[in-house]
Design a protein around this motif. Structure first.
Motif, PDB file in Angstrom:
ATOM      1  N   ILE A  71       0.764  -1.167  -0.131  1.00  0.00           N
ATOM      2  CA  ILE A  71       0.053   0.035   0.110  1.00  0.00           C
ATOM      3  C   ILE A  71       0.955   1.235  -0.154  1.00  0.00           C
ATOM      4  O   ILE A  71       1.794   1.409   0.525  1.00  0.00           O
ATOM      5  CB  ILE A  71      -0.993  -0.005   1.284  1.00  0.00           C
ATOM      6  CG1 ILE A  71      -1.750  -1.200   1.376  1.00  0.00           C
ATOM      7  CG2 ILE A  71      -1.742   1.231   1.265  1.00  0.00           C
ATOM      8  CD1 ILE A  71      -2.795  -1.316   2.505  1.00  0.00           C
ATOM      9  N   ILE A  72       0.547   2.079  -0.995  1.00  0.00           N
ATOM     10  CA  ILE A  72       1.305   3.318  -0.935  1.00  0.00           C
ATOM     11  C   ILE A  72       0.237   4.393  -0.342  1.00  0.00           C
ATOM     12  O   ILE A  72      -0.633   4.817  -0.783  1.00  0.00           O
ATOM     13  CB  ILE A  72       1.595   3.825  -2.462  1.00  0.00           C
ATOM     14  CG1 ILE A  72       2.697   2.805  -3.118  1.00  0.00           C
ATOM     15  CG2 ILE A  72       2.330   4.879  -2.346  1.00  0.00           C
ATOM     16  CD1 ILE A  72       2.959   3.147  -4.445  1.00  0.00           C
ATOM     17  N   VAL A  73       0.754   5.037   0.658  1.00  0.00           N
ATOM     18  CA  VAL A  73       0.116   6.147   1.343  1.00  0.00           C
ATOM     19  C   VAL A  73       0.608   7.574   0.993  1.00  0.00           C
ATOM     20  O   VAL A  73       1.813   8.033   1.347  1.00  0.00           O
ATOM     21  CB  VAL A  73      -0.326   6.155   2.869  1.00  0.00           C
ATOM     22  CG1 VAL A  73      -1.041   7.019   3.462  1.00  0.00           C
ATOM     23  CG2 VAL A  73      -0.514   4.682   3.064  1.00  0.00           C
ATOM     24  N   PHE A  74      -0.087   8.380  -0.153  1.00  0.00           N
ATOM     25  CA  PHE A  74       0.457   9.374  -0.534  1.00  0.00           C
ATOM     26  C   PHE A  74       0.002  10.853   0.311  1.00  0.00           C
ATOM     27  O   PHE A  74      -1.041  11.417   0.056  1.00  0.00           O
ATOM     28  CB  PHE A  74       0.215   9.533  -1.977  1.00  0.00           C
ATOM     29  CG  PHE A  74       1.437  10.153  -2.710  1.00  0.00           C
ATOM     30  CD1 PHE A  74       1.713  11.373  -2.486  1.00  0.00           C
ATOM     31  CD2 PHE A  74       2.010   9.308  -3.633  1.00  0.00           C
ATOM     32  CE1 PHE A  74       2.813  11.932  -3.073  1.00  0.00           C
ATOM     33  CE2 PHE A  74       3.172   9.768  -4.054  1.00  0.00           C
ATOM     34  CZ  PHE A  74       3.418  11.163  -4.110  1.00  0.00           C
ATOM     35  N   ALA A  75       0.841  11.450   1.338  1.00  0.00           N
ATOM     36  CA  ALA A  75       0.695  12.411   1.639  1.00  0.00           C
ATOM     37  C   ALA A  75       1.150  13.523   0.891  1.00  0.00           C
ATOM     38  O   ALA A  75       2.212  14.244   0.996  1.00  0.00           O
ATOM     39  CB  ALA A  75       1.189  12.427   2.977  1.00  0.00           C
ATOM     40  N   GLY A  76       0.153  13.903   0.153  1.00  0.00           N
ATOM     41  CA  GLY A  76       0.492  15.057  -1.115  1.00  0.00           C
ATOM     42  C   GLY A  76      -0.854  15.351  -1.458  1.00  0.00           C
ATOM     43  O   GLY A  76      -1.980  15.347  -0.945  1.00  0.00           O
ATOM     44  N   VAL A  77      -0.808  15.882  -2.984  1.00  0.00           N
ATOM     45  CA  VAL A  77      -1.992  16.115  -3.559  1.00  0.00           C
ATOM     46  C   VAL A  77      -2.373  15.137  -4.536  1.00  0.00           C
ATOM     47  O   VAL A  77      -1.568  14.413  -4.875  1.00  0.00           O
ATOM     48  CB  VAL A  77      -1.943  17.612  -4.026  1.00  0.00           C
ATOM     49  CG1 VAL A  77      -2.004  18.757  -2.788  1.00  0.00           C
ATOM     50  CG2 VAL A  77      -0.709  18.007  -4.898  1.00  0.00           C
ATOM     51  N   HIS A  78      -3.518  15.328  -5.244  1.00  0.00           N
ATOM     52  CA  HIS A  78      -4.187  14.373  -6.024  1.00  0.00           C
ATOM     53  C   HIS A  78      -3.191  13.852  -7.277  1.00  0.00           C
ATOM     54  O   HIS A  78      -3.192  12.694  -7.403  1.00  0.00           O
ATOM     55  CB  HIS A  78      -5.548  14.807  -6.582  1.00  0.00           C
ATOM     56  CG  HIS A  78      -6.416  13.705  -7.077  1.00  0.00           C
ATOM     57  ND1 HIS A  78      -6.067  13.349  -8.534  1.00  0.00           N
ATOM     58  CD2 HIS A  78      -7.149  12.941  -6.786  1.00  0.00           C
ATOM     59  CE1 HIS A  78      -7.042  12.171  -8.689  1.00  0.00           C
ATOM     60  NE2 HIS A  78      -7.658  12.049  -7.616  1.00  0.00           N
ATOM     61  N   PHE A  79      -2.858  14.766  -7.856  1.00  0.00           N
ATOM     62  CA  PHE A  79      -1.904  14.557  -9.164  1.00  0.00           C
ATOM     63  C   PHE A  79      -0.770  13.609  -8.664  1.00  0.00           C
ATOM     64  O   PHE A  79      -0.048  12.884  -9.520  1.00  0.00           O
ATOM     65  CB  PHE A  79      -1.458  15.734  -9.812  1.00  0.00           C
ATOM     66  CG  PHE A  79      -0.364  16.509  -9.350  1.00  0.00           C
ATOM     67  CD1 PHE A  79       0.974  16.268  -9.450  1.00  0.00           C
ATOM     68  CD2 PHE A  79      -0.629  18.013  -8.621  1.00  0.00           C
ATOM     69  CE1 PHE A  79       2.051  17.150  -8.954  1.00  0.00           C
ATOM     70  CE2 PHE A  79       0.538  18.411  -8.191  1.00  0.00           C
ATOM     71  CZ  PHE A  79       1.623  17.926  -8.222  1.00  0.00           C
ATOM     72  N   MET A  80      -0.261  13.868  -7.405  1.00  0.00           N
ATOM     73  CA  MET A  80       1.118  12.893  -7.198  1.00  0.00           C
ATOM     74  C   MET A  80       0.474  11.824  -6.835  1.00  0.00           C
ATOM     75  O   MET A  80       1.439  10.709  -7.113  1.00  0.00           O
ATOM     76  CB  MET A  80       1.348  13.704  -5.900  1.00  0.00           C
ATOM     77  CG  MET A  80       2.168  14.890  -6.065  1.00  0.00           C
ATOM     78  SD  MET A  80       2.847  15.706  -4.512  1.00  0.00           S
ATOM     79  CE  MET A  80       3.465  17.299  -5.129  1.00  0.00           C
ATOM     80  N   ALA A  81      -0.671  11.365  -6.219  1.00  0.00           N
ATOM     81  CA  ALA A  81      -1.130  10.285  -5.754  1.00  0.00           C
ATOM     82  C   ALA A  81      -1.460   9.359  -7.013  1.00  0.00           C
ATOM     83  O   ALA A  81      -1.219   8.050  -7.218  1.00  0.00           O
ATOM     84  CB  ALA A  81      -2.103  10.145  -5.049  1.00  0.00           C
TER      85      ALA A  81
END
Ligand code: 13P
Ligand code: SF4
Length: 331
Positions: A71-81
């Motif tokens: 699982i990648i949890v992306f603490a950033g904004v939508h385009f990054m995730a």
């Protein structure tokens, strides 16, 4: 609990037991679920401190590409995730708040960009990674602020180019390379708000301070900057440069990391045009430690993509990743 509904509305209305140690619980969830937390420097300090990796957009994409986490949890904004999902179709990619968008990305809707592109059929399209998958699918190569110049320079001098969506980064690269790329008229709401007048006043009060700026800033600010670079490049500069005082013209979240990495130095956030805290990105700051915990616990909200769009948008990202490898650029 209806998890589909949760994916739409987010975790805003959910209460968390205030006695919970969120750092402990998040670290426990990371181990239990074989999850990795990737965070951008513009995230709040607690999120940066619990992340497994913090980086600029290129560094985050490179880390996402090679992680063996489930699982990648992306603490950033939508385009990054979304970029992490494009690169990892089989992995679950989570974003603590699905509404964490980007004004720059929003300034370039795919249907309008397609009309613009169709008017210039002899142009190659280079798009800054701060755009939707729809724009990526209409592009030939993606770039970030850390590799934009070298990617542009890797193309023949007489190649016609459209650069989207950031007109400030595009104008800066035009100036640096002597090209005349056609620019889409998009801007970042945070970086265009710095006040030149206030920065000049600040510089005259602190003659020893170095002004460092992200290339999403307007030309007038870039013209007086001592150093220009991506967030990782700015951070590195503050660690290595002899100066002890820096005026930082980018989103204020990065000051946390700068201060951690060079505790004896002083960092002043460049002042925006008015009295608000406009150098905080309202999209980035939608993520909180609480939402990060809930998103890991419930594995929602998840980035779900149309497969045709994912495949089409991967092609220009792969070109960027390949060129970055060849040119030895790391985020
Ligand atoms: P970098 O971290 O790649 O420099 O990008 C800055 C930014 O605005 C991200 O939204
Ligand atoms: Fe988008 Fe600007 Fe926020 Fe970065 S800082 S996410 S470019 S609005």
């Amino acid at each position: 609990m209806d998890l589909n509904k949760l994916n739409e509305v987010g975790f805003l209305d959910m209460d968390i037991d205030p006695s919970i140690d969120l750092f402990f619980e998040i670290n426990k969830l990371k181990k239990e679920k074989n999850a990795i937390v990737l965070a951008h420097y513009y995230q709040e300090p607690d999120i940066q401190d619990i992340a497994d990796y913090i980086g600029d957009s290129l560094g985050l994409a490179q880390k996402a590409e090679k992680t063996d986490a489930d699982i990648i949890v992306f603490a950033g904004v939508h385009f990054m995730a979304e970029t992490a999902k494009i690169l990892n179709p089989k992995k679950k990619v989570l974003l603590p708040d699905l509404k964490a968008g980007c004004s720059l990305s929003d300034s370039c809707p795919p249907h309008l960009f397609k009309l613009f592109k169709d008017k210039h059929p002899d142009h190659l399209v280079i798009s800054y990674i701060n755009c939707s998958a729809g724009i990526k699918a209409l592009s030939d190569i993606i770039c970030t602020s850390s590799n934009a110049r070298l990617i542009v320079e890797s193309l023949p001098k007489d190649q016609n180019i459209i650069f989207a969506p950031d007109k400030n980064l595009g104008a800066y690269i035009n100036k640096e390379t002597g090209r005349s790329m056609l620019l889409w008229n998009g801007v970042c709401m945070v970086h265009e708000l710095f006040s030149l007048e206030k920065i000049i006043r600040l510089k005259s009060r602190h003659p020893d301070a170095k002004l460092i700026a992200h290339p999403e800033c307007e030309d007038a600010v870039l013209n007086i900057a001592d150093f220009i670079g991506s967030t990782t490049q700015l951070l590195k500069f503050t660690e290595e440069d002899d100066s002890n005082l820096f005026i930082v013209a980018t989103e204020a979240g990065i000051l946390h990391r700068m201060q951690q990495n060079a505790p004896a130095k002083t960092f002043i956030a460049a002042p925006p045009d008015n009295a608000c805290a406009c150098n905080d990105c309202p999209h980035m700051k939608l993520n909180t430690l609480e939402k990060l915990y809930l998103c890991m616990k419930y594995e929602q909200p998840e980035i779900i993509m149309d497969e045709d769009l994912r495949v089409a948008s991967r092609i220009p990202i792969d070109r960027m990743m390949e060129l970055s490898r060849k040119l030895g650029i790391r985020g």
